[in-house]
Design a protein around this motif. Structure first.
Motif, mmCIF file in Angstrom:
data_model
loop_
_atom_site.group_PDB
_atom_site.id
_atom_site.type_symbol
_atom_site.label_atom_id
_atom_site.label_comp_id
_atom_site.label_asym_id
_atom_site.label_seq_id
_atom_site.Cartn_x
_atom_site.Cartn_y
_atom_site.Cartn_z
ATOM 1 N N ASN A 42 6.877 -4.045 4.757
ATOM 2 C CA ASN A 42 6.614 -4.684 6.050
ATOM 3 C C ASN A 42 5.875 -3.752 7.004
ATOM 4 O OD1 ASN A 42 8.708 -2.912 6.387
ATOM 5 N ND2 ASN A 42 9.990 -4.278 7.615
ATOM 6 N N SER A 43 5.429 -2.598 6.509
ATOM 7 C CA SER A 43 4.674 -1.674 7.353
ATOM 8 C C SER A 43 3.193 -2.001 7.264
ATOM 9 C CB SER A 43 4.902 -0.223 6.911
ATOM 10 O OG SER A 43 4.246 0.021 5.678
ATOM 11 N N ARG A 44 2.374 -1.269 8.027
ATOM 12 C CA ARG A 44 0.937 -1.503 8.018
ATOM 13 C C ARG A 44 0.220 -0.512 7.105
ATOM 14 N NH1 ARG A 44 -0.906 -2.079 14.136
ATOM 15 N NH2 ARG A 44 -2.869 -2.567 13.087
ATOM 16 N N GLY A 45 0.977 0.105 6.208
ATOM 17 C CA GLY A 45 0.388 1.065 5.291
ATOM 18 C C GLY A 45 -0.317 0.386 4.134
ATOM 19 N N VAL A 46 -0.816 1.209 3.226
ATOM 20 C CA VAL A 46 -1.514 0.711 2.046
ATOM 21 C C VAL A 46 -0.884 1.295 0.790
ATOM 22 C CG1 VAL A 46 -3.698 0.395 3.261
ATOM 23 C CG2 VAL A 46 -3.222 2.573 2.129
ATOM 24 N N VAL A 47 -1.209 0.686 -0.335
ATOM 25 C CA VAL A 47 -0.682 1.129 -1.623
ATOM 26 C C VAL A 47 -1.329 2.457 -2.012
ATOM 27 C CG1 VAL A 47 -0.536 0.584 -4.078
ATOM 28 C CG2 VAL A 47 -0.292 -1.241 -2.372
ATOM 29 N N SER A 48 -0.496 3.458 -2.316
ATOM 30 C CA SER A 48 -1.001 4.740 -2.814
ATOM 31 C C SER A 48 -1.106 4.731 -4.328
ATOM 32 C CB SER A 48 -0.090 5.884 -2.360
ATOM 33 O OG SER A 48 -0.135 6.039 -0.963
ATOM 34 N N ALA A 49 -0.175 4.045 -4.986
ATOM 35 C CA ALA A 49 -0.203 3.942 -6.444
ATOM 36 C C ALA A 49 0.626 2.737 -6.861
ATOM 37 C CB ALA A 49 0.347 5.204 -7.099
ATOM 38 N N ALA A 50 0.229 2.135 -7.986
ATOM 39 C CA ALA A 50 0.959 0.991 -8.523
ATOM 40 C C ALA A 50 1.166 1.199 -10.010
ATOM 41 C CB ALA A 50 0.191 -0.307 -8.269
ATOM 42 N N SER A 51 2.377 0.916 -10.476
ATOM 43 C CA SER A 51 2.642 1.015 -11.910
ATOM 44 C C SER A 51 1.827 -0.051 -12.646
ATOM 45 C CB SER A 51 4.134 0.831 -12.189
ATOM 46 O OG SER A 51 4.518 -0.508 -11.922
#
Length: 404
Positions: A42-51
């Motif tokens: 629910n933050s305004r961040g972005v994905v750093s890595a995805a499995s």
């Protein structure tokens, strides 16, 4: 005759879904589950890595976390644990260094290795590559994809083709066969805009690009047109640089909600100045140019810079200069992001104090003491009085970085 004779042997090693894989390795509960590293959904961040389990839902790096949640509500969202990833990265580099001193790290999870001079000790380049892959898997319980070729461009392309846990060798006599079917977007320097221009000319594959005249590409794209032509033919003479020069050290904060309060902005700058100053001292650098970056709620980005009379690594100097630069930008609109970066770095002490300049010795001693206390007793063991206030600032994870 060996077709590799007199040619460089370059490896590109790229860890598979590095941050997410480390988290899955360290927590068996996460194995087989879609894992997203980046922070709260629910933050305004972005994905750093995805499995790879999360990637099946179309989740990828730099995607807003809210979008990742929409695509996969059952995903496990984790904060970025930079310290842990750096420690694992150092273990990986120790394995690299056992086979060659010519290692050029690109980030925590990928590097170029020149093993040309290592074959007399460790066998053929493909044997070295497979040995490195095996050691990473056995010793760290992680997988890496590796490309082997006669230059960096081809090795990087090769490592991307069969992820995860891939190994691709580009034979020197089959370079064009390897390149021709690939899309033009695979070439370094072909971003969205350049790709659109090429597609408008019905140029979609590297073969299409290679069949154009170099002069035509140069007229279209200038100097970069010549580079595109060379890469389409698999030509890349850049060496593996084992000693990369740090160009800047910076810190950015993306706010959970847009901020217009000057005091909140100054508190964010103080936190950043302390982090940047400490990173400078840890790396043994001082910076001469300070840049302030702000991004408004409409995503418009503005930056202001100032070059100091002499380099600094002092928190208070960085903070005061950043505040001065903040006065030069409009605060009529709330800010989404604020950041400070030190450029023009040097590891030498330049210049000398003016007769009328206030000595910096007390500040330098204070910063060293603060660094020592934090290293020994933890980050929260000592802090500035200004930072002892309610938590107005909620940061996006993973924004601290050294750029090279």
């Amino acid at each position: 005759m060996n077709i590799w004779t007199n040619l460089r042997k370059i490896l590109h090693v790229d860890m598979d879904a590095f941050y997410a894989s480390v988290e899955q390795r360290d927590d068996p509960f996460l194995l087989g589950k879609p894992v997203v590293v980046g922070g709260r959904p629910n933050s305004r961040g972005v994905v750093s890595a995805a499995s790879y389990e999360a990637r099946k839902f179309g989740i990828h790096s730099a995607m807003p976390l809210a979008e990742a949640l929409r695509r996969c509500p059952q995903a496990v969202f984790l904060p970025v644990n930079g310290q842990k990833y750096r420690e694992v990265s150092l273990q990986i580099r120790e394995i690299f260094s056992a086979y060659t001193p010519m290692v050029e790290p690109l980030s925590l999870d990928e590097a170029f290795l020149d093993v040309t001079g290592s074959t007399s000790l460790f066998g053929p380049a493909d044997t070295i590559a497979l040995t490195i892959k095996k050691r990473i898997q056995q010793e760290l319980n992680l997988t890496a994809s590796v490309g082997l070729a006669c230059n960096k461009f081809l090795a990087k392309l090769a490592s991307d083709l069969r992820k995860p846990n891939g190994f691709v060798v580009v034979q020197p006599d089959r370079v064009q066969e390897f390149l021709d079917p690939l899309s033009v977007e695979r070439i370094w320097g072909v971003g969205k805009k350049t790709a659109e221009q090429l597609h408008a000319l019905n140029i979609k594959t590297i073969r299409d690009l290679r069949n154009l005249e170099q002069g035509y590409l140069t007229r279209l794209f200038g100097v970069s047109g010549t580079q595109l032509f060379q890469l389409a033919k698999g030509i890349d003479d850049r060496p593996v640089e084992s000693d990369r020069v740090v160009k800047s050290i910076g810190r950015e904060t993306t706010f959970a909600t847009d901020v217009a309060d000057l005091e909140v902005l100054k508190t964010a700058l103080l936190t950043q100045a302390i982090d940047v100053g400490r990173s400078l001292r840890k790396e043994g650098f001082k910076g001469k140019t300070i840049t302030l970056k702000v991004r408004y709620d409409d995503f418009r980005t503005v930056s202001r810079s100032r070059t100091l009379p002499r380099p600094t690594d002092l928190d208070n100097v960085i903070y005061q200069e950043a505040c001065t630069l903040l006065r030069e930008v409009s605060l009529k609109q709330p800010l989404r992001l604020i950041g400070v970066t030190l450029h023009n770095l040097t590891d030498q002490i330049e210049g000398q104090l003016s007769l009328f300049e206030e000595p910096q010795l007390d500040h330098e001693t204070l910063n060293k003491v603060l660094d020592f206390v934090k290293e020994k007793y933890g980050e929260k063991s000592i802090t500035r009085a200004r930072l002892l206030r309610p938590k107005d600032i909620k940061e996006k994870d993973g924004e601290n970085g050294i750029q090279v």
